[in-house]
Design a protein around this motif. Structure first.
Motif, PDB file in Angstrom:
ATOM      1  N   GLY A 243     -23.846  -5.871 -26.987  1.00  0.00           N
ATOM      2  CA  GLY A 243     -24.145  -5.337 -28.304  1.00  0.00           C
ATOM      3  C   GLY A 243     -23.158  -5.603 -29.410  1.00  0.00           C
ATOM      4  O   GLY A 243     -23.518  -5.493 -30.592  1.00  0.00           O
ATOM      5  N   VAL A 244     -21.894  -5.946 -29.093  1.00  0.00           N
ATOM      6  CA  VAL A 244     -20.921  -6.080 -30.168  1.00  0.00           C
ATOM      7  C   VAL A 244     -21.268  -7.266 -31.059  1.00  0.00           C
ATOM      8  O   VAL A 244     -21.602  -8.356 -30.591  1.00  0.00           O
ATOM      9  CB  VAL A 244     -19.484  -6.215 -29.592  1.00  0.00           C
ATOM     10  CG1 VAL A 244     -19.272  -7.550 -28.888  1.00  0.00           C
ATOM     11  CG2 VAL A 244     -18.452  -5.997 -30.678  1.00  0.00           C
ATOM     12  N   GLN A 245     -21.212  -7.044 -32.379  1.00  0.00           N
ATOM     13  CA  GLN A 245     -21.575  -8.081 -33.354  1.00  0.00           C
ATOM     14  C   GLN A 245     -20.303  -8.801 -33.811  1.00  0.00           C
ATOM     15  O   GLN A 245     -19.705  -8.467 -34.825  1.00  0.00           O
ATOM     16  CB  GLN A 245     -22.301  -7.463 -34.545  1.00  0.00           C
ATOM     17  CG  GLN A 245     -23.640  -6.835 -34.177  1.00  0.00           C
ATOM     18  CD  GLN A 245     -24.422  -6.371 -35.392  1.00  0.00           C
ATOM     19  OE1 GLN A 245     -24.483  -7.059 -36.411  1.00  0.00           O
ATOM     20  NE2 GLN A 245     -25.027  -5.189 -35.297  1.00  0.00           N
ATOM     21  N   ALA A 246     -19.898  -9.792 -33.034  1.00  0.00           N
ATOM     22  CA  ALA A 246     -18.690 -10.559 -33.334  1.00  0.00           C
ATOM     23  C   ALA A 246     -18.992 -12.040 -33.159  1.00  0.00           C
ATOM     24  O   ALA A 246     -19.706 -12.427 -32.233  1.00  0.00           O
ATOM     25  CB  ALA A 246     -17.547 -10.138 -32.416  1.00  0.00           C
ATOM     26  N   LYS A 247     -18.427 -12.848 -34.036  1.00  0.00           N
ATOM     27  CA  LYS A 247     -18.623 -14.289 -33.917  1.00  0.00           C
ATOM     28  C   LYS A 247     -17.955 -14.828 -32.655  1.00  0.00           C
ATOM     29  O   LYS A 247     -18.492 -15.714 -31.997  1.00  0.00           O
ATOM     30  CB  LYS A 247     -18.041 -14.990 -35.157  1.00  0.00           C
ATOM     31  CG  LYS A 247     -18.709 -14.562 -36.463  1.00  0.00           C
ATOM     32  CD  LYS A 247     -17.970 -15.123 -37.672  1.00  0.00           C
ATOM     33  CE  LYS A 247     -18.554 -14.566 -38.973  1.00  0.00           C
ATOM     34  NZ  LYS A 247     -17.763 -15.010 -40.145  1.00  0.00           N
ATOM     35  N   GLU A 248     -16.772 -14.276 -32.346  1.00  0.00           N
ATOM     36  CA  GLU A 248     -16.080 -14.613 -31.102  1.00  0.00           C
ATOM     37  C   GLU A 248     -15.870 -13.331 -30.309  1.00  0.00           C
ATOM     38  O   GLU A 248     -15.410 -12.328 -30.855  1.00  0.00           O
ATOM     39  CB  GLU A 248     -14.704 -15.243 -31.375  1.00  0.00           C
ATOM     40  CG  GLU A 248     -14.722 -16.656 -31.876  1.00  0.00           C
ATOM     41  CD  GLU A 248     -13.310 -17.236 -31.969  1.00  0.00           C
ATOM     42  OE1 GLU A 248     -12.379 -16.634 -31.369  1.00  0.00           O
ATOM     43  OE2 GLU A 248     -13.137 -18.255 -32.638  1.00  0.00           O
ATOM     44  N   VAL A 249     -16.206 -13.372 -29.020  1.00  0.00           N
ATOM     45  CA  VAL A 249     -15.968 -12.239 -28.136  1.00  0.00           C
ATOM     46  C   VAL A 249     -15.044 -12.709 -27.016  1.00  0.00           C
ATOM     47  O   VAL A 249     -15.389 -13.627 -26.272  1.00  0.00           O
ATOM     48  CB  VAL A 249     -17.280 -11.689 -27.544  1.00  0.00           C
ATOM     49  CG1 VAL A 249     -17.003 -10.478 -26.664  1.00  0.00           C
ATOM     50  CG2 VAL A 249     -18.262 -11.320 -28.658  1.00  0.00           C
ATOM     51  N   HIS A 250     -13.875 -12.084 -26.927  1.00  0.00           N
ATOM     52  CA  HIS A 250     -12.902 -12.435 -25.901  1.00  0.00           C
ATOM     53  C   HIS A 250     -12.931 -11.363 -24.811  1.00  0.00           C
ATOM     54  O   HIS A 250     -12.674 -10.186 -25.090  1.00  0.00           O
ATOM     55  CB  HIS A 250     -11.500 -12.551 -26.496  1.00  0.00           C
ATOM     56  CG  HIS A 250     -11.345 -13.720 -27.427  1.00  0.00           C
ATOM     57  ND1 HIS A 250     -10.701 -14.881 -27.065  1.00  0.00           N
ATOM     58  CD2 HIS A 250     -11.771 -13.902 -28.713  1.00  0.00           C
ATOM     59  CE1 HIS A 250     -10.727 -15.737 -28.087  1.00  0.00           C
ATOM     60  NE2 HIS A 250     -11.366 -15.160 -29.103  1.00  0.00           N
ATOM     61  N   LEU A 251     -13.247 -11.778 -23.595  1.00  0.00           N
ATOM     62  CA  LEU A 251     -13.300 -10.874 -22.454  1.00  0.00           C
ATOM     63  C   LEU A 251     -12.126 -11.177 -21.541  1.00  0.00           C
ATOM     64  O   LEU A 251     -11.909 -12.335 -21.176  1.00  0.00           O
ATOM     65  CB  LEU A 251     -14.621 -11.054 -21.695  1.00  0.00           C
ATOM     66  CG  LEU A 251     -15.907 -11.033 -22.526  1.00  0.00           C
ATOM     67  CD1 LEU A 251     -17.119 -11.282 -21.625  1.00  0.00           C
ATOM     68  CD2 LEU A 251     -16.058  -9.724 -23.275  1.00  0.00           C
ATOM     69  N   CYS A 252     -11.375 -10.149 -21.148  1.00  0.00           N
ATOM     70  CA  CYS A 252     -10.190 -10.344 -20.311  1.00  0.00           C
ATOM     71  C   CYS A 252     -10.362  -9.594 -18.999  1.00  0.00           C
ATOM     72  O   CYS A 252     -10.759  -8.422 -19.006  1.00  0.00           O
ATOM     73  CB  CYS A 252      -8.936  -9.822 -21.020  1.00  0.00           C
ATOM     74  SG  CYS A 252      -8.689 -10.518 -22.662  1.00  0.00           S
ATOM     75  N   GLY A 253     -10.062 -10.251 -17.880  1.00  0.00           N
ATOM     76  CA  GLY A 253     -10.208  -9.551 -16.609  1.00  0.00           C
ATOM     77  C   GLY A 253      -9.992 -10.454 -15.416  1.00  0.00           C
ATOM     78  O   GLY A 253      -9.242 -11.430 -15.469  1.00  0.00           O
ATOM     79  N   GLU A 254     -10.691 -10.142 -14.351  1.00  0.00           N
ATOM     80  CA  GLU A 254     -10.488 -10.813 -13.067  1.00  0.00           C
ATOM     81  C   GLU A 254     -11.484 -11.953 -12.861  1.00  0.00           C
ATOM     82  O   GLU A 254     -12.584 -11.947 -13.408  1.00  0.00           O
ATOM     83  CB  GLU A 254     -10.613  -9.797 -11.933  1.00  0.00           C
ATOM     84  CG  GLU A 254      -9.576  -8.684 -11.999  1.00  0.00           C
ATOM     85  CD  GLU A 254      -9.776  -7.650 -10.911  1.00  0.00           C
ATOM     86  OE1 GLU A 254     -10.465  -7.946  -9.910  1.00  0.00           O
ATOM     87  OE2 GLU A 254      -9.240  -6.523 -11.039  1.00  0.00           O
ATOM     88  N   GLU A 255     -11.066 -12.888 -12.010  1.00  0.00           N
ATOM     89  CA  GLU A 255     -11.874 -14.074 -11.701  1.00  0.00           C
ATOM     90  C   GLU A 255     -13.259 -13.703 -11.180  1.00  0.00           C
ATOM     91  O   GLU A 255     -14.244 -14.394 -11.452  1.00  0.00           O
ATOM     92  CB  GLU A 255     -11.131 -14.927 -10.667  1.00  0.00           C
ATOM     93  CG  GLU A 255     -11.910 -16.099 -10.105  1.00  0.00           C
ATOM     94  CD  GLU A 255     -12.118 -17.226 -11.104  1.00  0.00           C
ATOM     95  OE1 GLU A 255     -13.161 -17.911 -10.998  1.00  0.00           O
ATOM     96  OE2 GLU A 255     -11.253 -17.410 -11.987  1.00  0.00           O
ATOM     97  N   ARG A 256     -13.376 -12.608 -10.452  1.00  0.00           N
ATOM     98  CA  ARG A 256     -14.651 -12.267  -9.822  1.00  0.00           C
ATOM     99  C   ARG A 256     -15.734 -11.879 -10.818  1.00  0.00           C
ATOM    100  O   ARG A 256     -16.888 -11.696 -10.440  1.00  0.00           O
ATOM    101  CB  ARG A 256     -14.453 -11.139  -8.806  1.00  0.00           C
ATOM    102  CG  ARG A 256     -13.965  -9.850  -9.382  1.00  0.00           C
ATOM    103  CD  ARG A 256     -13.298  -9.004  -8.297  1.00  0.00           C
ATOM    104  NE  ARG A 256     -12.810  -7.751  -8.845  1.00  0.00           N
ATOM    105  CZ  ARG A 256     -13.461  -6.611  -8.738  1.00  0.00           C
ATOM    106  NH1 ARG A 256     -14.626  -6.568  -8.101  1.00  0.00           N
ATOM    107  NH2 ARG A 256     -12.975  -5.517  -9.242  1.00  0.00           N
ATOM    108  N   ALA A 257     -15.388 -11.767 -12.098  1.00  0.00           N
ATOM    109  CA  ALA A 257     -16.391 -11.450 -13.119  1.00  0.00           C
ATOM    110  C   ALA A 257     -17.066 -12.700 -13.673  1.00  0.00           C
ATOM    111  O   ALA A 257     -18.066 -12.595 -14.398  1.00  0.00           O
ATOM    112  CB  ALA A 257     -15.756 -10.667 -14.267  1.00  0.00           C
ATOM    113  N   VAL A 258     -16.556 -13.889 -13.342  1.00  0.00           N
ATOM    114  CA  VAL A 258     -16.993 -15.111 -14.025  1.00  0.00           C
ATOM    115  C   VAL A 258     -18.493 -15.368 -13.842  1.00  0.00           C
ATOM    116  O   VAL A 258     -19.222 -15.575 -14.818  1.00  0.00           O
ATOM    117  CB  VAL A 258     -16.170 -16.324 -13.535  1.00  0.00           C
ATOM    118  CG1 VAL A 258     -16.765 -17.626 -14.085  1.00  0.00           C
ATOM    119  CG2 VAL A 258     -14.720 -16.194 -13.986  1.00  0.00           C
ATOM    120  N   GLU A 259     -18.967 -15.370 -12.597  1.00  0.00           N
ATOM    121  CA  GLU A 259     -20.376 -15.717 -12.356  1.00  0.00           C
ATOM    122  C   GLU A 259     -21.321 -14.748 -13.060  1.00  0.00           C
ATOM    123  O   GLU A 259     -22.336 -15.165 -13.629  1.00  0.00           O
ATOM    124  CB  GLU A 259     -20.651 -15.717 -10.844  1.00  0.00           C
ATOM    125  CG  GLU A 259     -19.969 -16.845 -10.094  1.00  0.00           C
ATOM    126  CD  GLU A 259     -20.308 -16.830  -8.611  1.00  0.00           C
ATOM    127  OE1 GLU A 259     -21.235 -16.093  -8.212  1.00  0.00           O
ATOM    128  OE2 GLU A 259     -19.637 -17.544  -7.848  1.00  0.00           O
TER     129      GLU A 259
END
Length: 712
Positions: A243-259
């Motif tokens: 839902g966030v209305q951003a041109k760029e969204v940066h997500l930070c976390g663990e490798e297991r979230a990639v897929e």
């Protein structure tokens, strides 16, 4: 065995079966289910008994215990295993209500219900966001890899933006960082909002559930993205990501979230770039524990405990055992105090050799830790104790060997906002070590470090209020709101990439506020409030606040009798029910005020005493801090508590495996982060179990305490 014992347990969970005494107090409720008289009620109870008996016979005689071949038994058994008798009682209640509704709606209305409950495409809940062409930058890596640095740098360089994190302390960290650099920034958590005056354009640093979804910004950073898979609170991350209305969204976390994130981006049409990071210093588990002896601690060690009572009790005990000073760091400390304590620990030239901290050290606090020592690896959840997950162990343990110089910490006077240190080259790579107080917990830790956490399978979702409002409109007046919520979840269609977050306390809240007339929207607001139903008077305080919302009046703090302000005038040494109960009552008052403040931001015209509430909150925190600073507990008491918690966690795990088998664990969402969702700022609780208080209320005179108080 459960197929044999379930009827006995069901007889214990007899609420729907108490023909006498049950009909009168709930006659209006049962009329909503089409039962105009007690005679009708008794008849339906008998029929429902028969249905339960048949389900148990089917399980016992034909071993039909699955979700498809015996759904009633499967639900009752699962409820009993996960929630014991209270959980079974709730499920029997819902099953009985569902039984009564079996012929109330024609097929055309039932079809409409199922259409409303079609949650396979939650990205469609945010049409304005879908109109944007977003780029998702996914930064993944282990703890101490510097993965957050580039994301926050992109946020700093933007004209407008949002930071969303799991804990208040992380939101405050970014807020302080931006403010120190002269950037206009708001701090937005559930219980506190600091908005720059006279400014239209400013950054927002918030806890993730407060992420604004109606502001178009250049950059949004969503931290600890693996928590999107959490069984209870993953919905907040899913809502923010979709839902966030951003041109760029940066997500930070663990490798297991990639897929999972890549799969979501294919659905939304967002472009995704994955940035992978490696740990900047080596990390390893030790071969030996401390053998239960705190004298084996070494300078630079950080001991992890899961409650504030535990932290302060350990501080006192370790100082007595070792003759060295101990700093403390946890999320609910005031930021200035947290920075002071971190600086004391980071300074190599004083006698603060050790740190005792909550698991919040696994969420962004930068400290010069050489070795992480787990006091225990069992942690309280709503119903029992559980073994902390592989992901949690690695994240907390990964704080050992931080890539940071102590002198920098001292000069900056801060323990926080220093991912740039991790990203800077040319610093000595210190090996981080991880161990435990006892051998049993070290074995758990070693096993966790030898395997990788499973990839996230699903993202959590929660029906938005608009869906609940529409669904509710099809039910008769006085239909219990908890039944409507349960029914909506029961018939929901969910994509294989999503899971419905556990309702748990929501259904209890729905029942507690049922007597008070209010809109469905207002009920939904209270479902997400930071309630504290395990505490004394918690249910009564919630009902008092619900009454104010129902009347749209009466919210002056001094007029709400259920909020025990008189406790502020009580001397802890003269409290008639003892020290343990005094501390628990203080915590209940603190949570009452926290909930009141949460409501002032949503019903400002009703709850009008915000300034007074902040003042009272400060007074209560001062009393709690003074109490914690004086705590004393023997080492044997702490060991007994840890052993009891360890035993309870193992029993809960074995019970689930025995009765649910693969059904209970296969691809099931679990706990993905630290803290407690219902605590202020989602941080550590005051205590994990009332029994912990009973062992920790030996107080010593203030004159005998040494060193600066971490609470003040």
């Amino acid at each position: 065995m459960i197929s044999q014992t379930l009827p006995t347990k069901t007889e214990t969970a007899e609420e729907p079966f108490q023909e006498s005494g049950r009909w009168d107090p709930k006659r209006e409720e049962y009329k909503a289910f089409g039962l105009p008289s007690k005679l009708d009620f008794d008849r339906e109870v008998m029929l429902f008994r028969t249905a339960i008996e048949k389900a148990c016979e089917l399980a016992s005689e034909k071993n039909a215990t699955g979700k498809l071949d015996n759904p009633l038994f499967w639900k009752l058994r699962k409820a009993f295993v996960q929630g014991e008798l209270p959980g079974l009682t709730d499920e029997v209640n819902y099953a009985f209500q569902n039984f009564l509704m079996r012929s109330m709606f024609p097929k055309s209305i039932e079809a409409t219900h199922r259409k409303i409950a079609d949650f396979r495409f939650p990205h469609e809940w945010f049409p304005a966001t879908r109109a944007l062409q977003r780029t998702i930058h996914l930064h993944v890596g282990p703890t101490n890899s510097g993965k957050t640095y580039n994301a926050l740098k992109a946020l700093e360089d933007a004209r407008s933006g949002i930071y969303a994190g799991p804990l208040r302390l992380l939101a405050h960290e970014v807020y302080s960082r931006f403010t120190a650099k002269g950037k206009k920034c708001a701090l937005v958590t559930g219980e506190e909002q600091r908005i720059p005056e006279g400014e239209d354009l400013y950054f927002r640093s918030c806890t993730v559930e407060m992420t604004p979804l109606n502001h178009l910004v250049d950059v949004a950073v969503i931290d600890e993205i693996q928590m999107i898979g959490d069984a209870e609170r993953g919905w907040a991350w899913t809502q923010a990501v979709l839902g966030v209305q951003a041109k760029e969204v940066h997500l930070c976390g663990e490798e297991r979230a990639v897929e999972l994130i890549q799969s979501l981006c294919r659905t939304t049409g967002d472009k995704i770039e994955v940035h992978r990071y490696q740990r900047l210093s080596p990390l390893q588990t030790m071969d030996e524990s401390l053998k239960g002896n705190w004298k084996h601690l070494q300078k630079g060690d950080a001991v992890v405990s899961f409650s504030r009572v535990g932290i302060h009790a350990l501080k006192k005990h370790i100082e007595k055992e070792t003759g060295r000073r101990v700093a403390v760091v946890y999320g609910s400390l005031p930021p200035e105090t947290r920075a002071q304590q971190a600086a004391l620990f980071n300074d190599p030239n004083n006698d603060y050799d050790f740190l005792v901290a909550s698991d919040a050290i696994g969420m962004g606090l930068n400290l010069e830790i050489k070795r992480v020592v787990f006091e225990q690896t069992a942690k309280r959840d709503l119903s029992s104790f559980r073994q902390i997950s592989t992901s949690e162990i690695k994240q907390i343990g990964g704080r050992a060997g931080r890539y940071r110089t102590a002198s920098h910490a001292i000069k900056s006077g801060s323990s926080e906002a220093s991912d740039s240190d991790a990203a800077s080259p040319g610093k000595e790579r210190q090996v981080g070590l991880v161990t435990a107080l006892e051998d049993d917990d070290l074995a758990v830790i070693q096993e966790a470090f030898e395997r990788n956490p499973e990839p996230l399978r699903t993202a959590g979702i929660q029906p938005p209020p608009s869906v609940i409002e529409r669904f509710s409109s099809y039910f008769p007046p006085n239909t219990p709101f908890s039944y409507i919520l349960s029914r909506l979840r029961d018939i929901a269609q969910v994509s294989p990439r999503f899971h419905m977050c556990h309702a748990k306390e929501m259904l209890t809240v729905a029942d507690l506020i049922q007597p008070f007339p209010m809109s469905v929207y207002d009920r939904c607001v209270l479902l997400n409030a930071p309630v504290f139903l395990r505490e004394p008077n918690g249910a009564q305080v919630l009902q008092a606040f619900a009454r104010c919302i129902s009347n749209m009046d009466g919210g002056n703090l001094l007029d709400i009798q259920e909020v025990n302000l008189e406790l502020l005038d009580v001397d802890k040494n003269k409290y008639p029910r003892g020290q343990a109960d005094y501390l628990r009552q203080l915590e209940t008052l603190h949570k009452s005020i926290t909930l009141y403040l949460w409501l002032t931001y949503r019903y400002s015209g009703v709850f009008t005493s915000q300034n007074l509430a902040f003042h009272v909150k400060g007074l209560v925190e001062s009393k709690i801090d003074d109490f914690l600073d004086a705590l004393d507990m023997t080492g044997e008491s702490r060991k007994a508590i840890a052993a009891r918690n360890r035993k309870a966690a193992k029993a809960a795990k074995l019970k689930k495996e025995k009765f649910l088998g693969d059904e209970g664990s296969k691809d099931a969402p679990g706990h993905e982060g630290v803290g407690d969702w219902n605590e202020e700022g989602h941080e550590e609780p005051l205590f994990e179990d009332p029994k912990e208080l009973e062992q920790a209320t030996r107080l010593e005179p203030k004159s005998q305490r040494d060193g600066p108080s971490p609470g003040g």
